[in-house]
Design an enzyme around this catalytic site. Structure first.
Site, PDB file in Angstrom:
ATOM      1  N   MET A   1      12.606  -3.908  -7.581  1.00  0.00           N
ATOM      2  CA  MET A   1      12.357  -5.348  -7.723  1.00  0.00           C
ATOM      3  C   MET A   1      11.036  -5.597  -8.438  1.00  0.00           C
ATOM      4  O   MET A   1      10.935  -6.460  -9.320  1.00  0.00           O
ATOM      5  CB  MET A   1      12.344  -6.015  -6.347  1.00  0.00           C
ATOM      6  CG  MET A   1      13.655  -5.935  -5.593  1.00  0.00           C
ATOM      7  SD  MET A   1      13.627  -6.823  -4.008  1.00  0.00           S
ATOM      8  CE  MET A   1      12.621  -5.716  -2.991  1.00  0.00           C
TER       9      MET A   1
ATOM     10  N   LEU B   1      -5.802 -10.435 -36.573  1.00  0.00           N
ATOM     11  CA  LEU B   1      -7.010 -11.260 -36.476  1.00  0.00           C
ATOM     12  C   LEU B   1      -8.232 -10.572 -37.075  1.00  0.00           C
ATOM     13  O   LEU B   1      -9.230 -11.231 -37.391  1.00  0.00           O
ATOM     14  CB  LEU B   1      -7.301 -11.624 -35.018  1.00  0.00           C
ATOM     15  CG  LEU B   1      -6.686 -12.926 -34.502  1.00  0.00           C
ATOM     16  CD1 LEU B   1      -5.157 -12.835 -34.433  1.00  0.00           C
ATOM     17  CD2 LEU B   1      -7.241 -13.289 -33.132  1.00  0.00           C
TER      18      LEU B   1
ATOM     19  N   GLU C   1       3.155   0.374 -10.857  1.00  0.00           N
ATOM     20  CA  GLU C   1       4.551   0.290 -10.415  1.00  0.00           C
ATOM     21  C   GLU C   1       5.451   1.260 -11.182  1.00  0.00           C
ATOM     22  O   GLU C   1       6.609   0.954 -11.479  1.00  0.00           O
ATOM     23  CB  GLU C   1       5.048  -1.149 -10.476  1.00  0.00           C
ATOM     24  CG  GLU C   1       4.275  -2.032  -9.512  1.00  0.00           C
ATOM     25  CD  GLU C   1       4.873  -3.379  -9.262  1.00  0.00           C
ATOM     26  OE1 GLU C   1       6.112  -3.469  -9.185  1.00  0.00           O
ATOM     27  OE2 GLU C   1       4.099  -4.339  -9.132  1.00  0.00           O
TER      28      GLU C   1
ATOM     29  N   GLN D   1      -5.087  -6.557 -34.897  1.00  0.00           N
ATOM     30  CA  GLN D   1      -5.105  -6.109 -36.288  1.00  0.00           C
ATOM     31  C   GLN D   1      -4.973  -7.291 -37.242  1.00  0.00           C
ATOM     32  O   GLN D   1      -5.649  -7.349 -38.283  1.00  0.00           O
ATOM     33  CB  GLN D   1      -3.969  -5.107 -36.517  1.00  0.00           C
ATOM     34  CG  GLN D   1      -4.138  -4.243 -37.747  1.00  0.00           C
ATOM     35  CD  GLN D   1      -5.293  -3.253 -37.620  1.00  0.00           C
ATOM     36  OE1 GLN D   1      -5.771  -2.986 -36.528  1.00  0.00           O
ATOM     37  NE2 GLN D   1      -5.751  -2.725 -38.738  1.00  0.00           N
TER      38      GLN D   1
ATOM     39  N   ALA E   1       0.834  -1.206   0.000  1.00  0.00           N
ATOM     40  CA  ALA E   1       0.000   0.000   0.000  1.00  0.00           C
ATOM     41  C   ALA E   1       0.866   1.252   0.000  1.00  0.00           C
ATOM     42  O   ALA E   1       1.273   1.742   1.055  1.00  0.00           O
ATOM     43  CB  ALA E   1      -0.933  -0.011   1.201  1.00  0.00           C
TER      44      ALA E   1
END
EC number: 1.3.8.1
Length: 412
Positions: free
Chosen positions: A270, A367, A392, A365, A153
């Site tokens: 990390m 497909l 992050e 695109q 948090a």
């Protein structure tokens, strides 16, 4: 040494790694090919993901379902505490192994990938690095086997990227700390049994007055906000944590008073390797989907892969993916070698997240109309990829980090 390592090993994941001591230090880029042990790990995680996650990933996304049974199995494999030492019930592996494993999990289900990432990098990571022996036993060991997970948090409604501007406060009262404030966008919040919380203990010192705390969940004075209805990673919960005179023991301070900003920044270094790995999984899944479809879809009398325009798209997608993967592995290996990796983790996170967004876009695109419907997974990959450029540390923050290190290197 290898025999002793295997004798201490627990779970199918460790048994799959063979007889070599795979914790040897890696020379960065000594070989583009992974060590045999890491290749075996990749296959183990791929087999698990294809069996346990691929068949249910669409349902998890559609119904916002937390994968409780699969997370438990991941804990039993050692995937929720990969670099935690064995004496704390972790897998005792390295960060390169973590990156490889997380990519494979995210390739199958990006939501499950972020659940794994948060527990490994953001929750266990700072306790492992800054916690006391007693804190490690209490706050790490129960969170390694999938019975419990944690969360982190830091962000607040009014400051996401500006981590040093915490408005949540913690004041000393007798043998306790009393927390007040709101934390926002907290992944794993609804399922977590504990959280690492950052709060100001001395506002006059700005970011040097921020401290870190370990808070059990649930606990009096802490309530959860509503589950956010998100664009992607919908099987992982995201909500606010609201602290109203939340009282915790004094010994729940992580590190020393005023160390919180340092702890947060090193933890995010990390974590960015983790998010880069998640993004790689999404990107790889998108490329796989595009190639498979293009090979089987005929246009103008031939498979789409015979068209030069499609070939160029696929080549660009593969280039972006492989470049980002090498940057991510480099950052992981630098960490494993105990070398500075802040710039490299930012590069990895930036390259991998932007690759995931671009590759998933191009997959749709290729497909065409089939990429736009839920019958195919391409649209889920596209939705899941977008968050990797935001959480992050946004892409803009990563560029600031990279530029700062670059300019300092020229001035030194």
């Amino acid at each position: 040494m290898a025999a002793a390592l295997l004798a201490r090993a627990r779970g199918p994941l460790r048994r799959a790694l063979g007889v070599r001591d795979w914790r040897r230090l890696h020379t960065v880029y000594q070989s583009v090919e992974l060590p045999e042990t890491h290749q075996m790990l990749r296959q183990t995680c791929r087999d698990f993901a294809e069996k346990e996650l691929v068949p249910i990933a669409a349902q998890l996304d559609r119904e916002h379902l937390f994968p409780t049974a699969q997370v438990k199995k991941m804990g039993e494999l050692g995937l929720l505490a990969m670099d935690v030492p064995e004496e704390l019930s972790g897998a005792g592996l390295d960060y390169l192994a973590y990156s490889i494993a997380l990519e494979e999990i995210s390739r199958a289900c990006a939501s499950t990938g972020v659940i794994m990432s948060v527990n490994n990098s953001l929750y266990l990571g700072p306790i492992l690095k800054f916690g006391s022996a007693q804190q490690k036993q209490q706050w790490i060991t129960p969170f390694t086997n999938g019975d419990k997970i944690g969360c982190f948090a830091l962000s607040e409604p009014g400051n996401g990227s500006d981590a040093g501007a915490a408005s949540t406060t913690a004041r000393e009262e007798g043998d306790s700390w009393v927390l007040n404030g709101t934390k926002a966008w907290i992944t794993n919040s609804w399922e977590a049994s504990a959280t690492v919380v950052f709060a100001s203990t001395d506002r006059s010192r700005q970011n040097k007055g921020i401290s870190a705390f370990l808070v059990p969940m649930p606990t009096p004075g802490l309530t959860l906000g509503k589950k956010e209805d998100k664009l992607g990673i919908r099987a992982s919960s995201t909500a606010n944590l609201i602290f109203e005179d939340c009282r915790i023991p004094k010994e729940n301070l992580l590190g020393e008073p005023g160390m919180g900003f340092k702890i947060a920044m090193q933890t995010l270094d990390m974590g960015r390797i983790g998010i880069a790995s998640q993004a790689l999984g999404i990107a790889q899944a998108s490329l796989d989907c595009a190639v498979k479809y293009a090979e089987n879809r005929n246009a103008f009398g031939a498979p789409l892969t015979k068209l030069q325009n499609i070939q160029f798209k696929l080549a660009d997608m593969a280039l972006a993916l492989e470049s980002a993967r090498l940057l991510t592995w480099r950052a992981a290996m630098l960490k494993d070698n105990k070398k500075p990796f802040t710039k490299e983790s930012a590069m990895a996170k930036l390259a991998a997240s932007e690759a995931a967004t671009a590759i998933s876009h191009q997959a749709i695109q290729i497909l065409g109309g089939m990429g736009y419907v839920t019958e195919m997974p391409a649209e889920r990959y596209y939705r899941d990829a977008r968050i990797t450029e935001i959480y992050e540390g946004t892409s803009e923050i990563q560029r600031l980090v990279i530029a700062g290190h670059l300019l300092r290197s020229y001035r030194s």
